[in-house]
Design a protein around this motif. Structure first.
Motif, PDB file in Angstrom:
ATOM      1  N   LYS A   7      32.731  34.869  26.884  1.00 54.79           N
ATOM      2  CA  LYS A   7      32.585  35.418  28.230  1.00 54.79           C
ATOM      3  C   LYS A   7      31.784  36.710  28.120  1.00 54.79           C
ATOM      4  N   SER A  10      30.807  39.444  34.455  1.00 52.87           N
ATOM      5  CA  SER A  10      30.702  38.909  35.812  1.00 52.87           C
ATOM      6  C   SER A  10      29.378  39.343  36.418  1.00 52.87           C
ATOM      7  N   TYR A  20      27.217  34.207  45.133  1.00 47.80           N
ATOM      8  CA  TYR A  20      28.314  33.636  44.347  1.00 47.80           C
ATOM      9  C   TYR A  20      28.746  34.673  43.319  1.00 47.80           C
ATOM     10  N   GLN A  21      30.042  34.991  43.293  1.00 46.05           N
ATOM     11  CA  GLN A  21      30.572  35.882  42.268  1.00 46.05           C
ATOM     12  C   GLN A  21      30.880  35.000  41.059  1.00 46.05           C
ATOM     13  N   CYS A  22      30.183  35.213  39.962  1.00 48.73           N
ATOM     14  CA  CYS A  22      30.239  34.296  38.824  1.00 48.73           C
ATOM     15  C   CYS A  22      30.744  34.951  37.549  1.00 48.73           C
ATOM     16  N   THR A  23      31.371  34.131  36.724  1.00 51.13           N
ATOM     17  CA  THR A  23      31.675  34.493  35.341  1.00 51.13           C
ATOM     18  C   THR A  23      30.523  33.973  34.501  1.00 51.13           C
ATOM     19  N   TRP A  41      26.600  30.284  34.323  1.00 50.42           N
ATOM     20  CA  TRP A  41      27.263  31.073  35.359  1.00 50.42           C
ATOM     21  C   TRP A  41      28.159  30.146  36.159  1.00 50.42           C
ATOM     22  N   TYR A  42      29.469  30.444  36.190  1.00 51.55           N
ATOM     23  CA  TYR A  42      30.448  29.631  36.908  1.00 51.55           C
ATOM     24  C   TYR A  42      31.022  30.423  38.082  1.00 51.55           C
ATOM     25  N   ASP A  43      31.055  29.804  39.264  1.00 49.29           N
ATOM     26  CA  ASP A  43      31.626  30.425  40.446  1.00 49.29           C
ATOM     27  C   ASP A  43      33.100  30.719  40.190  1.00 49.29           C
ATOM     28  N   GLN A  44      33.520  31.959  40.413  1.00 51.95           N
ATOM     29  CA  GLN A  44      34.898  32.350  40.128  1.00 51.95           C
ATOM     30  C   GLN A  44      35.896  31.734  41.097  1.00 51.95           C
ATOM     31  N   GLU A  45      35.460  31.389  42.294  1.00 54.11           N
ATOM     32  CA  GLU A  45      36.365  30.804  43.292  1.00 54.11           C
ATOM     33  C   GLU A  45      36.634  29.326  43.028  1.00 54.11           C
ATOM     34  N   GLY A  47      35.079  27.382  40.186  1.00 54.84           N
ATOM     35  CA  GLY A  47      34.854  26.917  38.817  1.00 54.84           C
ATOM     36  C   GLY A  47      33.580  26.102  38.667  1.00 54.84           C
TER      37      GLY A  47
END
Length: 72
Positions: A7, A10, A20-23, A41-45, A47
C-alpha cells in the motif's frame, strides 16, 4: 518469481468529472523492483479498480482507467 504488493497511500483520482478517493497499491517482482512496478488505484468505498499503470523510476504512466461505475 516472488511478487511484493505494498500500500503506497491514498490519492484522489478524477475521471470524467467524478472524484474517487482511492487506495494506491504497488506491485513488483521482488528481484527486479528497479525494472518495473505496477500501480493500481482502488476506490475506497466500493473496492472497485479505478485505474492502473506502471512506474519506472519516479515516472508514472496511467495505462487504463474505468469509464464509469454503474450500480443497480
Amino acid at each position: 518469481g516472488e511478487f511484493l504488493a505494498k500500500k503506497v497511500g491514498s490519492e484522489t483520482v478524477s475521471i470524467n468529472g467524478r472524484q474517487y478517493q482511492c487506495t494506491k497499491v504497488s506491485f513488483a517482482l521482488t528481484a527486479f523492483t528497479w525494472a518495473w512496478t505496477g500501480l493500481f488505484w482502488y476506490d475506497q468505498e466500493t473496492g472497485q479498480l479505478v485505474q492502473s499503470g506502471t512506474q519506472k523510476g519516479k515516472n508514472e504512466t496511467i495505462l487504463w482507467q474505468v469509464k464509469e461505475f454503474i450500480f443497480s
